[in-house]
Structures are given as structure tokens and as C-alpha cells.
Write a protein that holds these residues in place. Structure first.
Motif, PDB file in Angstrom:
ATOM      1  N   ALA A  32      12.762   1.942  18.482  1.00 32.58           N
ATOM      2  CA  ALA A  32      12.113   2.936  19.326  1.00 32.58           C
ATOM      3  C   ALA A  32      10.751   3.330  18.757  1.00 32.58           C
ATOM      4  O   ALA A  32      10.609   3.512  17.547  1.00 32.58           O
ATOM      5  N   PRO A  33       9.712   3.477  19.606  1.00 34.10           N
ATOM      6  CA  PRO A  33       8.356   3.796  19.122  1.00 34.10           C
ATOM      7  C   PRO A  33       8.297   5.083  18.322  1.00 34.10           C
ATOM      8  O   PRO A  33       7.509   5.208  17.389  1.00 34.10           O
ATOM      9  N   GLU A  34       9.156   6.044  18.646  1.00 29.54           N
ATOM     10  CA  GLU A  34       9.086   7.312  17.921  1.00 29.54           C
ATOM     11  C   GLU A  34       9.448   7.150  16.451  1.00 29.54           C
ATOM     12  O   GLU A  34       8.960   7.892  15.596  1.00 29.54           O
ATOM     13  N   LEU A  35      10.295   6.151  16.123  1.00 28.00           N
ATOM     14  CA  LEU A  35      10.624   5.924  14.720  1.00 28.00           C
ATOM     15  C   LEU A  35       9.402   5.436  13.944  1.00 28.00           C
ATOM     16  O   LEU A  35       9.176   5.836  12.800  1.00 28.00           O
ATOM     17  N   GLU A  36       8.620   4.580  14.576  1.00 29.66           N
ATOM     18  CA  GLU A  36       7.407   4.108  13.907  1.00 29.66           C
ATOM     19  C   GLU A  36       6.412   5.244  13.724  1.00 29.66           C
ATOM     20  O   GLU A  36       5.758   5.365  12.688  1.00 29.66           O
ATOM     21  N   GLN A  37       6.345   6.097  14.728  1.00 33.86           N
ATOM     22  CA  GLN A  37       5.438   7.244  14.638  1.00 33.86           C
ATOM     23  C   GLN A  37       5.884   8.197  13.533  1.00 33.86           C
ATOM     24  O   GLN A  37       5.061   8.690  12.748  1.00 33.86           O
ATOM     25  N   GLN A  38       7.185   8.429  13.428  1.00 31.25           N
ATOM     26  CA  GLN A  38       7.707   9.304  12.366  1.00 31.25           C
ATOM     27  C   GLN A  38       7.466   8.708  10.987  1.00 31.25           C
ATOM     28  O   GLN A  38       7.245   9.432  10.011  1.00 31.25           O
ATOM     29  N   PHE A  39       7.516   7.375  10.882  1.00 27.39           N
ATOM     30  CA  PHE A  39       7.240   6.743   9.591  1.00 27.39           C
ATOM     31  C   PHE A  39       5.828   7.060   9.132  1.00 27.39           C
ATOM     32  O   PHE A  39       5.593   7.433   7.974  1.00 27.39           O
ATOM     33  N   THR A  40       4.884   6.941  10.065  1.00 33.06           N
ATOM     34  CA  THR A  40       3.486   7.179   9.715  1.00 33.06           C
ATOM     35  C   THR A  40       3.235   8.644   9.411  1.00 33.06           C
ATOM     36  O   THR A  40       2.527   8.985   8.447  1.00 33.06           O
ATOM     37  N   GLN A  41       3.819   9.521  10.185  1.00 31.06           N
ATOM     38  CA  GLN A  41       3.508  10.938  10.064  1.00 31.06           C
ATOM     39  C   GLN A  41       4.329  11.659   9.010  1.00 31.06           C
ATOM     40  O   GLN A  41       3.853  12.623   8.392  1.00 31.06           O
ATOM     41  N   THR A  42       5.559  11.191   8.750  1.00 31.07           N
ATOM     42  CA  THR A  42       6.459  11.940   7.878  1.00 31.07           C
ATOM     43  C   THR A  42       6.871  11.154   6.634  1.00 31.07           C
ATOM     44  O   THR A  42       6.750  11.644   5.504  1.00 31.07           O
ATOM     45  N   VAL A  43       7.349   9.932   6.816  1.00 32.38           N
ATOM     46  CA  VAL A  43       7.945   9.186   5.708  1.00 32.38           C
ATOM     47  C   VAL A  43       6.896   8.713   4.716  1.00 32.38           C
ATOM     48  O   VAL A  43       7.043   8.881   3.497  1.00 32.38           O
ATOM     49  N   LEU A  44       5.829   8.127   5.211  1.00 32.56           N
ATOM     50  CA  LEU A  44       4.822   7.585   4.317  1.00 32.56           C
ATOM     51  C   LEU A  44       4.188   8.672   3.455  1.00 32.56           C
ATOM     52  O   LEU A  44       4.061   8.498   2.224  1.00 32.56           O
ATOM     53  N   PRO A  45       3.803   9.814   4.011  1.00 34.70           N
ATOM     54  CA  PRO A  45       3.277  10.896   3.149  1.00 34.70           C
ATOM     55  C   PRO A  45       4.312  11.372   2.124  1.00 34.70           C
ATOM     56  O   PRO A  45       3.970  11.669   0.981  1.00 34.70           O
ATOM     57  N   PHE A  46       5.582  11.456   2.530  1.00 36.47           N
ATOM     58  CA  PHE A  46       6.637  11.879   1.593  1.00 36.47           C
ATOM     59  C   PHE A  46       6.726  10.913   0.414  1.00 36.47           C
ATOM     60  O   PHE A  46       6.819  11.325  -0.747  1.00 36.47           O
ATOM     61  N   VAL A  47       6.697   9.631   0.701  1.00 43.14           N
ATOM     62  CA  VAL A  47       6.802   8.619  -0.350  1.00 43.14           C
ATOM     63  C   VAL A  47       5.607   8.699  -1.286  1.00 43.14           C
ATOM     64  O   VAL A  47       5.739   8.654  -2.525  1.00 43.14           O
TER      65      VAL A  47
END
Length: 1005
Positions: A32-47
Motif C-alpha cells: 500500500a502507498p501509505e506504507l511507503e509514505q510512512q517509511f519516508t516520514q516516520t521510519v527513516l528519521p527514527f532510524v
């Protein structure tokens, strides 16, 4: 409480495994596109903020560079590593204690994102477990397959290298079961050794439990089968007396409708012979004197049905049997060989006549054994020593018999009653033969006091030779099917062992000189123009013997008949075996093709059948091999074929990719369902670790296995089969890491002398039998942990202090309920696990805890850093290094402390067992053992029960999830979480031409 059944888990794994596609290279739909969007906005900064400082740069911690995952697709492509990230975040041990921590909300968002991504990928790939890798059979699968293919458990891979395990811990993995040149050579050597155990029977191909290359091997194989058949027959008179009693009292025993036939079946005796015994005991027309009256008196004295009656009847039935056997021994007839001057009684034509007399009078008796009342007992003769090889053996046999029956009142006849007694003894002997069969015969037969161990021998001095004596068994015991089986066994004996021809040839060259007057140990010159076994040569020798018998008028007249019968029988049998061999060759070729079809586990194509026959004929015509040698080499070729050595669960099986079938392979990036034969193989190797049986292949042949209800029915049938022990051993023992326990040598046997090879084998068998029982009886999977029972044989029972170990068959296994009384029950306190996790002289709570956490609960625990102290430095130190992952705590603890976390849930409670898993109260220093532990999340526990309670309260879902993952990985023959990039069947590297050429070259190499 929900019941988690074994069959549900197995069938679920089977559905996934059997539903696998032959090809799965189509790219999955994008999540789902929202998962990719969440990766960019939330997961990558967290990592970048919380993980990159340690897990990045030139030397990332644990050699894991999380900064490499800079795109959403890179995470999708490497789910196994992100599953580990998920575990660390959920456990709360990342970032490590002492470093800045993310907010609980941020941590929860990343955890939810990873779980959401995994669920989305699982949903989009549901029904597609991934690519099907071509792989060779594992060592275990090869062993089981050879066992079921040949009918002999040869264990041919015992000297092979150990198969590598996949990430899930199983050695049946397509990721690791490759073929090297050195391993291919081992397979070739093994195929040759298997072929050396091949036996050509009159109508097929069998395999012996030992090599069949020389005459003694062949004789041993055939003789054992005949003797085993004899011993398996119900010939104990006591069994028939007890069965007759049950029939007589059938109404009182609640079986008023029982017949003699049904009683015979229930009692395991011959339905043919039981009515004969019943008529003797109860029927009219018998002279009730002598043995008839005596046996009927004992019969009528048997107790009526009631408490303890069966045991009393058995005792008295055995007394009746012993009396019958003794009386028959005292009244057996004796026979001597005909006298021909110049020939010894051991001359084959003469001694065979004597054996014929014995064999035809087993239901007869010696009237001279009876003496009338008032007549003095005959003076007992001295028992002469054995002569060199003389006729005095008969007087010795008679003297032995007279001594044996001296004082026997049952052979004394009242005055004037001899005629009635003779009739009674005739009736008695007709029903109770002096022997049903003779399986052992020495040179001084029937005196069995010396010269033992000559099975089926004719006793021709030191010359080979065999004699068949089993007429009463055929007449009284065997039904038509049994009689046919016995005749076949004797035919196979001569077909395989060639004993008639070999006896004749040895006699001709080594002993027939007696008829020429050159001495018994000399023979006759080889004929110049014919084979020794030719009919004219045999009849020429017969005529020499007849002339010898006619030289002296005092020779026994019956000798002429004996000589004629002997030589005619030899000639007839030789000609008969010649014809059998000629008729058998086409049958062997059919059997060879059937063997190939079973080995390949699917029908042969026409090209494959033609190739196999062509190879056989080339060996005969071009290489000059005999028929048997060519069949043997053909077997090697089949066993070296990729169709046998490899599992390739493909569309239409192996033939499609090889082009043999003429059908095109599926186009790239397409998915195609497995063929019915691939389904059968997938199911069989999952549940049995072995080849499909005839019924499963039949379901594949008609295509019905593709129907879910048929597949489920087949699975349930297979789970009830004894071959499911393959699943218990290969799945259970690899999952729980005790597969190599049979080779364990770490226990100090001087300190623990009870730990011998028998006990070690029993320890290994206990969990195997426990899992097998759970599978076959469809028990809850939770019984594996909480079950209050186990299985023991006497060896293990004695070790555990259970009463079952006081006596009994060492191979007999029994279920023991209320095993908790002995500190046992379920898998956790089993001796195999406790012993394997102990050094030679002491226990290791850390190792035992690690085993539970990793193998039972499924946690991945990194190895301990060298700076962390071990458990030996004190219990308090061990406790201070508990791991948050064990306790599911969110308190950040340094990763180094994971080293001793494993003691937390199980180590101290399991400390009260010595290295060979004996319960104890003190350690080796004499100190009292404290087996109480505080568990993560609160609560205390002692011993295995404490660990089980902890799992039940806090970790049961972990156990169930781990079991499900492991079972699926085993069923699919690969790690469920392993990356499957760049996979290839590499068909060209395992071509049939390469491996078949190796087999064909075997004789020269």
C-alpha cells in the motif's frame, strides 16, 4: 481453553507446502502507498536519529549496517533483518541502556509500521510460499527412501558428511543441500554397495539385509527366511488346548456365537488344526485307553471360567503339552540307511532314503516301544560313542531313546489290551506328530546331543547339502496360502542359493569315488564333453551306483529304489531350476522398470524405459556381463539418476524441464501449480521423510490428490502409519536440537557409569516416541510442554526410578502416566535435553536455559561477548545479567547482558539434575541444591513444573508461534524468512547424462 491439535498444525503446514507453486518469480504487488509514505516520514528519521550512530559507518555494531536501508524497497527486499529489528524494538533493548531513548510513541509507531508491512506482504503473497528449489535428498531422506525402496533399513549415509542446517535449524533445506564432486562419488560408492544386496527371485528383484555376492551369503539369506517362516507358525500344542477350552466355554465367556474358526483367529492358532485337536479331545470314536484316556482326563480337569481361570488353564495346558511331547519322543520311530557293501550310511542316495522315512512317519509311532504289563523292562544298553562315520549311530539313537523312556508308565499296556492300545497310540500319534518340521539336522540325526547349528542341513558329513522335512506342518497347520508361501520359499532357496547344483558338483568331484572303490573322500574325473550337471552324466553316475548295489545279494533290496529316486530327483530339480532361470529373465527386466518408477517416484516416460532397457542390453552384449551383473549395474544407474537423488517438485515433474515430455515449461514470470506427483512427493517427504507409497502414488496418478478432501484423507492416513516416526525424528529432533544425541560422548562415564550406550539410545528414543505419540493420537501441541506422562523402556525406567524398569523386555516401550511423581512428564525434563546441555561432570543452567529460550520459545539470542562472566562465578552475577528479551521487559539493558539472560526462565529450576539427567538433592560438593528461581515479570518457580507454569502464564503464545514457524519451515524445506533472490534450478549441472555416465563408468573406475 482452546485446544491446539497436532493434526491441525500438520495439516495447515501441509496445505501451505502442497499449495506451493512450481514457479514464484513474479514480483509481488507493491504494498500500500501509505506504507511507503510512512517509511519516508516516520521510519527513516527514527532510524537515523536512534540507530545509525551504532549500526552504521565503517564498523557497524554486530556487523549490521541499518543505514543501507535508505529506500522503502530495500526494506521490502530484506524482511529477515527487519524481523530482528522488530524483535529488538519490542523487547526494549534497542537503543541500549545509557543512550538517548526514543519516546514510547515513536517506538510504537515504528513497531506498528514494521508489523503492518509484514502483514501486508503476507496478505499479498498468501498462497504463494515462494520458489521451489531443486535439491538432493538429505542424508536422512536418502536413508528412509532406500529403506522403503528396498525393504531393508541399510542406513547407507552413516559415513556421509553431516548435512548443513538452514536458518530454521533443519537439514532438509533446498538452500544448503548441494552436490559436490566428492559427495557424488560417495553416492556412487553407496549405490554400488546397495546393489550388492540385490537378490534376483523367480519373479522379481528383492534386497537382502547383507551383501549377496558369494554362495554363503545367498544360502544364509534363503535359509533364514525359511527358518523364520517355520518359527512363526503356531505349533505349540498348549495354544490349541487353551483355544479349545475357550471354545468349550464360549457361552460362559460371553461369546456364545463363537466358532472354532473365530476362536482360532482370536487365539492366533491354525483354523485348520484346531478342529483336529478339538475332535480328539471331545469327539467320538476314540479308544479311551492309553494316551487318549490320559490326555482327555487332563482336558476334563481344566477349571471352569472364573477369576484367574485363564492363567490356571494356561499352566495346565502347558503341562498337557509337555506330556504329549515327552510321550511322542519316547515312541518315535528310528530308521537306518539301506546297507550296500562298499558304501557308507552317509552316501547321499542312501541317507536321503533314511530321511524320507523319517519325514513320512512323523504322524506314526513305534509299536515296539510298548510293553505289556508284567513284562520286565528291557535291559538298558550302554550308549556307544560316536563312531568315525559308521552304522553304529542307529544303535546309539535307539539306546538314547530307551534310556529316555525307562520307567515311563504311559508305555505300559495292561494284559490283553495291546490291540486297543495300539489303536489308541495310532490315533494319538496321527494328531500329535513327533515334529511339525525339522529346522536343524546334524550328522548324527536324530540324536541332537552334538553337531548343532546346521540349519536345514542334510548332514552329509562336511559336504554341503540340505533336506526338507515339514510334511506335518503342511498337512495339519498351513492353509493354502501358507502352503504356497512355503513352497515359494524353498523354490527361492534353490533359485538363489543353487544348493542342488552345488551339492551335486561337490559330491561328484569330492565323494563319488566311493562307488569306484577309490575311497569316500575321492571323486570322479571331469567329463570331457559335457557339463557335470548334464542329464547323461547324472544318469551315468546312477548306473554306477545301481551296479554297486547289485554286486552283493546281501545288500538291502530297497537300496535300488533309493538310488533311482535320488538321482532322478537331482536331475529333475536341476532341469526345473534351469527353466525357472530362463523364465525369470523377462520378469527381472519388468521388475527393473518397476524399481526405476518407484525410485523416480513418478511414472517412467517411454524414453526413460527404453533408455533403462538399452543400458541393460549394452551391458550384456557389449560388456559381456551376466544377467545378474547387468541388472545389478542397472540398479546402480537408477540410484545415480537425478530423478532419484533429487527432489524437483515441478510442473509435470522432472520431465517437463528436461524436455522429455515434449511439453513447454511455464513461461518466465508465470506461476503454475505443482503436478499431482509433485504434490504426492511434497506430502510424503513432509510426513514420512521418505518416498510416497503405492496408495499415495495412485492418488497422484488419477489426479484425485489435487482435491482438498483427498489430500486431507491421505495426510490423516499417513499420520497413522509407523513411518510417521520420520517426522518425529527429523522434525522433532532437529527442532529441539537432539538429532545427534545418539553420538553424544560428553558425559564422564567413570563418574556416571550408568550412562552406557543402551541408556543413551533410550534417552534419544524418549522424545521421538513422545512426539510420535502426539502426532498419531492427535494430541494437543501443549501436551509437548505440559503433558504429565512419558514413554520409557526398562533401561530408561530404571534410570528414572520407575517401577517399569525392574524387569521385562529391554526393547519394550510403555507409556507412564503421572510421570510427575518421578520428576518427569512432557519434553522439558527429558533426559536427552538435560544430558546434552550438561558438561561431562556438572550441570549447566545457562545452557539448559538457552535451549528453552532458543529452541522451545523461538528467541534469537546472540552469542555472549567474552567480557561477560559465566554462571560458574555465582548465581547473583547470573541474575544481574538478565536480558530484557527474556522477560519481555521494556527496561533498556546493555546487549552484552544477553549472554546470561538464558538462565532466567529455566536455568536454576533445572539445576537439580546431574549431567545424565538423574534427580539429585546435592551438587558434587555436597551442598544442597536450590532449584527455585524468580521469573521475569514476577513470581517464583521450582523445578520443571515451575518452568512450565511460567511458560503457561507468560510465554505460551511464543511457544505456539515458534512451533508453527518451525513446522512450516520444515514442510517447505527452506527457512520461512530467508531471502530467495537469484534462485535457479541450474538444471544443466545435474543432468541425467552426467550422473548416468558416472554409473556406467562404475565398473571401470
Amino acid at each position: 481453553m482452546k485446544i491446539f491439535r497436532i493434526s491441525n498444525s500438520l495439516l495447515a503446514a501441509a496445505v501451505v507446502a502442497l499449495g506451493a507453486l512450481a514457479f514464484s518469480v513474479t514480483a509481488a504487488e507493491a504494498p500500500a502507498p501509505e506504507l511507503e509514505q510512512q517509511f519516508t516520514q516516520t521510519v527513516l528519521p527514527f532510524v537515523q536519529q536512534n540507530c545509525a550512530n551504532c549500526h552504521g559507518g565503517a564498523n557497524p555494531a554486530s556487523k549490521f549496517d541499518i543505514t543501507a536501508y535508505d529506500s522503502f524497497q530495500s526494506v521490502v527486499d530484506d524482511q529477515p533483518h527487519w524481523a530482528l529489528v522488530l524483535g529488538r524494538l519490542k523487547a526494549g533493548d534497542m537503543p541500549p541502556q545509557g543512550l538517548p531513548q526514543p519516546s514510547p510513541e515513536a517506538r510504537s509507531q515504528v513497531i506498528a509500521w514494521i508489523e503492518g508491512l509484514r502483514m501486508e506482504l503476507a496478505r499479498r503473497n498468501a498462497g504463494d510460499p515462494g520458489p521451489v528449489l531443486a535439491r538432493r535428498l538429505s542424508n536422512a531422506e536418502y536413508n528412509y527412501t532406500i529403506r522403503d525402496l528396498t525393504g531393508v533399513d541399510m542406513q547407507p549415509t552413516r559415513e556421509f558428511p553431516v548435512d548443513p542446517a538452514n536458518l530454521a535449524g533443519f537439514d532438509n533445506s533446498g538452500e544448503s543441500l548441494t552436490m559436490s564432486p566428492s559427495l557424488l562419488n560417495k553416492y556412487l560408492q553407496t549405490a554400488r554397495s546397495i546393489s550388492e544386496q540385490m537378490v534376483l527371485s523367480p519373479d522379481g528383484i528383492d534386497f537382502a539385509p547383507h551383501p549377496m555376492l558369494v554362495e554363503t551369503d545367498r544360502e544364509k539369506y534363503a535359509i533364514k527366511r525359511i527358518v523364520d517362516f517355520y518359527k512363526s507358525q503356531p505349533t505349540d500344542f498348549a495354544d490349541y488346548f487353551a483355544a479349545a477350552w475357550r471354545y468349550k466355554n464360549r457361552t460362559a465367556l460371553g461369546k456364545s456365537d463363537a466358532t472354532l474358526a473365530s476362536i482360532a483367529e482370536d487365539s492366533g492358532v491354525s483354523a485348520k488344526y484346531l478342529p483336529v485337536v478339538w475332535d480328539f479331545l471331545e469327539g467320538p470314536g476314540k479308544e479311551e485307553v492309553g494316551p487318549v484316556a490320559k490326555l482327555r482326563t487332563m482336558w476334563r480337569a481344566l477349571p471352569a471360567p472364573g477369576k484367574g481361570a485363564e492363567k490356571a488353564v494356561r499352566t495346565q495346558a502347558e503341562h498337557m503339552r509337555d506330556w504329549v511331547v515327552t510321550l511322542r519322543k519316547h515312541t518315535t520311530r528310528n530308521f537306518a540307511a539301506p546297507v550296500v557293501k562298499g558304501l557308507t550310511p552317509w552316501s547321499q542316495p542312501l541317507i536321503n532314503w533314511k530321511y524320507d522315512e523319517y519325514a513320512s512317519h512323523r504322524r506314526d509311532f513305534d509299536p515296539s516301544a510298548l510293553r505289556e504289563e508284567g513284562t520286565p523292562e528291557p535291559e538298558l544298553p550302554e550308549i556307544p560313542d560316536y563312531p568315525g562315520l559308521g552304522r553304529e549311530v542307529l544303535p546309539r539313537n535307539i539306546a538314547l531313546q530307551m534310556h529316555a523312556r525307562a520307567g515311563d508308565p504311559d508305555i505300559v499296556v495292561p494284559k490283553g489290551q495291546m490291540a486297543r492300545y495300539l489303536k489308541a497310540f495310532a490315533q494319538f500319534s496321527d494328531v500329535f506328530p513327533d515334529a511339525f518340521y525339522i529346522s536343524e539336522r546334524g550328522r548324527f540325526f536324530p540324536d541332537d546331543s552334538a553337531d548343532k547349528g546346521r540349519l536345514l542341513s542334510a548332514g552329509y558329513h562336511n559336504v554341503m547339502g540340505y533336506y526338507r522335512d515339514d510334511t506335518p506342518l503342511i498337512e495339519l497347520i498351513l492353509d493354502d496360502a501358507g502352503h504356497a508361501q512355503l513352497e515359494r520359499l524353498w523354490d527361492e532357496f534353490d533359485f538363489i542359493g543353487d544348493y542342488t547344483a552345488r551339492t551335486w558338483v561337490q559330491y561328484y568331484f569330492n565323494q563319488s569315488g566311493e562307488v569306484l572303490g577309490t575311497g569316500r573322500e575321492s571323486g570322479t574325473e571331469r567329463p570331457s564333453d559335457e557339463s557335470v550337471s548334464a542329464t547323461p552324466i547324472i544318469m551315468q553316475m546312477r548306473d554306477l551306483y545301481l551296479a554297486k548295489a547289485k554286486e552283493d545279494p546281501s545288500n538291502d533290496a530297497v537300496a535300488l529304489e533309493a538310488i533311482n529316486v535320488h538321482f532322478q530327483k537331482v536331475n529333475d530339480q536341476l532341469r526345473r531350476i534351469e527353466k525357472m532361470r530362463a523364465d525369470a529373465e523377462p520378469q527381472h527386466l519388468k521388475a527393473l522398470l518397476a524399481f526405476a518408477e518407484r525410485a523416480y517416484r513418478q511414472p517412467l516416460t517411454k524414453n526413460e524405459a527404453d533408455e533403462a532397457l538399452s543400458y541393460y542390453h549394452s551391458l550384456r552384449d557389449k560388456t559381456g556381463l551376466t544377467h545378474e551383473e547387468a541388472i545389478r549395474d542397472s540398479v546402480v544407474s537408477i540410484l545415480m539418476s537425478p530423478d532419484f537423488l533429487y527432489r524437483m517438485d515441478l510442473v509435470d515433474g522432472f520431465a517437463t524441464l528436461s524436455g522429455v515430455s515434449g511439453k513447454p515449461a511455464p513461461a518466465k514470470n508465470n506461476r503454475a501449480p505443482l503436478s499431482p506427483y509433485a504434490l504426492a512427493n511434497r506430502l510424503s517427504y513432509f510426513l514420512w521423510s521418505s518416498m510416497p507409497d503405492a496408495e499415495l502414488l495412485a492418488a497422484a496418478k488419477d489426479g484425485s490428490i489435487e482435491r482438498p478432501e483427498v489430500m486431507q484423507a491421505q495426510a490423516k492416513r499417513m499420520l497413522a502409519d509407523d513411518r510417521v516416526r520420520g517426522l518425529a525424528t527429523e522434525f522433532g529432533a532437529n527442532w529441539l536440537d537432539f538429532r545427534r544425541f545418539e553420538n553424544l560422548n560428553s558425559v564422564d562415564r567413570e563418574r556416571f557409569p550408568d550412562f552406557d550406550d543402551q541408556l543413551r539410545e533410550a534417552m534419544f528414543q524418549e522424545p521421538v516416541r513422545y512426539i510420535e505419540d502426539a502426532v498419531q493420537n492427535d494430541r494437543s501441541v501443549l501436551d509437548l510442554i505440559y503433558g504429565d506422562y512419558t514413554f520409557v523402556n526398562p533401561v530408561l525406567a530404571r534410570h528414572y526410578g520407575m517401577p517399569q524398569g525392574r524387569s521385562g523386555d529391554e526393547t519394550q516401550w510403555v507409556r507412564v502416566d503421572d510421570a510427575g511423581k518421578y520428576g518427569r512428564g512432557g519434553l522439558l525434563p527429558m533426559a536427552a535435553f538435560l544430558t546434552q546441555s550438561s558438561p561431562g561432570l556438572r550441570t549447566s543452567p545457562v545452557k539448559r536455559g538457552f535451549w528453552i529460550v532458543k529452541r522451545v520459545l523461538g528467541e534469537e539470542i546472540p552469542p555472549p561477548p567474552p567480557v561477560v562472566p559465566g554462571a560458574a562465578q555465582g548465581r547473583d552475577q547470573v541474575r544481574s545479567y538478565r536480558c530484557a528479551r527474556c522477560s519481555n521487559s521494556t527496561a533498556p539493558i546493555r546487549s552484552a547482558r544477553r549472554a546470561t539472560l538464558v538462565s532466567t526462565p529455566s536455568a536454576w529450576p533445572l539445576k537439580a539434575t546431574a549431567p545424565p539427567a538423574k534427580l539429585r538433592q546435592t551438587d558434587l560438593a555436597g551442598r544442597l541444591i536450590d532449584a527455585v528461581a524468580e521469573f521475569p515479570g514476577g513470581g517464583k518457580g521450582e523445578g520443571p513444573n515451575g518452568v512450565e507454569d511460567y511458560i503457561r502464564r507468560r510465554r505460551q503464545d511464543d511457544f505456539l508461534a515458534n512451533l508453527s514457524r518451525k513446522m512450516l519451515a520444515y514442510a517447505l524445506s527452506r527457512s520461512c524468512s530467508s531471502p530467495m533472490k537469484n534462485w535457479s534450478l541450474r538444471r544443466s549441472k545435474i543432468s541425467r547424462k552426467t550422473t548416468t555416465a558416472s554409473a556406467r563408468f562404475s565398473r571401470q573406475s
